[in-house]
Enzyme design. Structure first.
Site, PDB file in Angstrom:
ATOM      1  N   LYS A  11       0.824  -1.215   0.000  1.00 15.29           N
ATOM      2  CA  LYS A  11       0.000   0.000   0.000  1.00 15.29           C
ATOM      3  C   LYS A  11       0.864   1.274   0.000  1.00 15.29           C
ATOM      4  O   LYS A  11       2.077   1.212   0.243  1.00 15.29           O
ATOM      5  CB  LYS A  11      -0.945  -0.043   1.206  1.00 15.29           C
ATOM      6  CG  LYS A  11      -2.014  -1.147   1.095  1.00 15.29           C
ATOM      7  CD  LYS A  11      -3.021  -1.055   2.236  1.00 15.29           C
ATOM      8  CE  LYS A  11      -4.087  -2.133   2.128  1.00 15.29           C
ATOM      9  NZ  LYS A  11      -5.114  -2.011   3.210  1.00 15.29           N
ATOM     10  N   TYR A  51     -12.441  -2.021  -3.785  1.00 17.39           N
ATOM     11  CA  TYR A  51     -12.998  -2.145  -2.432  1.00 17.39           C
ATOM     12  C   TYR A  51     -14.522  -2.032  -2.433  1.00 17.39           C
ATOM     13  O   TYR A  51     -15.101  -1.646  -1.403  1.00 17.39           O
ATOM     14  CB  TYR A  51     -12.379  -1.097  -1.509  1.00 17.39           C
ATOM     15  CG  TYR A  51     -11.016  -1.477  -0.961  1.00 17.39           C
ATOM     16  CD1 TYR A  51     -10.860  -2.631  -0.181  1.00 17.39           C
ATOM     17  CD2 TYR A  51      -9.896  -0.685  -1.185  1.00 17.39           C
ATOM     18  CE1 TYR A  51      -9.622  -2.981   0.346  1.00 17.39           C
ATOM     19  CE2 TYR A  51      -8.656  -1.032  -0.657  1.00 17.39           C
ATOM     20  CZ  TYR A  51      -8.522  -2.180   0.110  1.00 17.39           C
ATOM     21  OH  TYR A  51      -7.298  -2.527   0.638  1.00 17.39           O
ATOM     22  N   ASN A 114      -2.281   0.517   6.613  1.00 17.17           N
ATOM     23  CA  ASN A 114      -1.770  -0.731   7.197  1.00 17.17           C
ATOM     24  C   ASN A 114      -0.890  -1.559   6.255  1.00 17.17           C
ATOM     25  O   ASN A 114      -0.835  -2.780   6.345  1.00 17.17           O
ATOM     26  CB  ASN A 114      -2.922  -1.551   7.785  1.00 17.17           C
ATOM     27  CG  ASN A 114      -3.961  -1.932   6.750  1.00 17.17           C
ATOM     28  OD1 ASN A 114      -3.801  -1.627   5.572  1.00 17.17           O
ATOM     29  ND2 ASN A 114      -5.004  -2.610   7.170  1.00 17.17           N
ATOM     30  N   HIS A 117      -2.150  -5.389   1.524  1.00 17.45           N
ATOM     31  CA  HIS A 117      -3.429  -6.072   1.309  1.00 17.45           C
ATOM     32  C   HIS A 117      -3.152  -7.492   0.857  1.00 17.45           C
ATOM     33  O   HIS A 117      -2.195  -7.735   0.123  1.00 17.45           O
ATOM     34  CB  HIS A 117      -4.256  -5.382   0.207  1.00 17.45           C
ATOM     35  CG  HIS A 117      -5.326  -6.284  -0.352  1.00 17.45           C
ATOM     36  ND1 HIS A 117      -6.528  -6.458   0.274  1.00 17.45           N
ATOM     37  CD2 HIS A 117      -5.337  -7.118  -1.423  1.00 17.45           C
ATOM     38  CE1 HIS A 117      -7.250  -7.358  -0.402  1.00 17.45           C
ATOM     39  NE2 HIS A 117      -6.545  -7.761  -1.445  1.00 17.45           N
ATOM     40  N   GLU A 128      -9.627 -10.440  -7.733  1.00 25.79           N
ATOM     41  CA  GLU A 128      -8.633  -9.373  -7.584  1.00 25.79           C
ATOM     42  C   GLU A 128      -7.482  -9.521  -8.576  1.00 25.79           C
ATOM     43  O   GLU A 128      -7.004  -8.531  -9.134  1.00 25.79           O
ATOM     44  CB  GLU A 128      -8.128  -9.360  -6.133  1.00 25.79           C
ATOM     45  CG  GLU A 128      -9.236  -8.941  -5.159  1.00 25.79           C
ATOM     46  CD  GLU A 128      -8.879  -9.132  -3.691  1.00 25.79           C
ATOM     47  OE1 GLU A 128      -7.758  -9.606  -3.385  1.00 25.79           O
ATOM     48  OE2 GLU A 128      -9.734  -8.800  -2.845  1.00 25.79           O
TER      49      GLU A 128
END
Ligand code: RTP
Ligand code: MG
Length: 143
Positions: A11, A51, A114, A117, A128
């Site tokens: 990320k 998302y 965070n 993913h 995905e």
């Protein structure tokens, strides 16, 4: 357990911290192979589509803001039990709850930013992977 594929993102916070290589090393040390990889800067539309399952959640706007705040690395990881193995390497969604030595414990500061993913099921892995990669961008092991 057969060889499986999962989808992973480094990320924007982790790219900004310059730890792409350290995170890739953790995948490799865990026996996962990187069979596709690229750097991209997500558009809002692309991040919202990725998302979509969280569209109604209160954090959705902040999540899209964050995911479009800088470039990310997207990759396909291949290996035994890859989906679960990758989730274990990443640690819990909230880095405060992540086990020591996991990516999120070591590189993330908050649940909003965070570091990584990873797909949470075979169905999401397939969706995905196809959302980011065409078949000719994935290079399975040949030797
Ligand atoms: P990811 O999809 O990014 O791998 O994370 P995850 O499966 O561990 O967590 P998920 O429930 O799918 O949530 C997706 C991302 O939304 C952000 N989030 N914020 N503020 C909050 O309570 C909250 N909850 C989730 C996180 O950045 C999480 O990674
Ligand atoms: Mg998730």
């Amino acid at each position: 357990m057969a060889v499986e594929r999962t989808f992973s993102i480094v990320k924007p916070d982790a790219v900004a911290k310059n730890v792409i290589g350290e995170i890739y090393t953790r995948f490799e040390r865990a026996g996962l192979r990187i069979v596709a990889s690229k750097m991209i800067h997500l558009s809002r539309e692309k991040a919202e589509g990725f998302y979509a399952e969280h569209k109604e959640r209160p954090f959705f706007g902040a999540l899209v803001d964050f995911m479009t705040s800088g470039p990310v690395m997207v990759q396909v990881l291949e290996g035994e039990n890859a989906i679960k193995a990758n989730r274990e390497i990443m640690g819990a969604t909230n880095p405060q709850e992540a086990l020591r030595g996991t990516i999120r414990a070591d590189y993330a500061v908050s649940v909003d930013e965070n570091a990584a993913h990873g797909s949470d099921s075979p169905e999401s892995a397939e969706r995905e992977i196809n959302y980011f990669f065409s078949a000719d961008e994935i290079c399975p092991r040949t030797r």
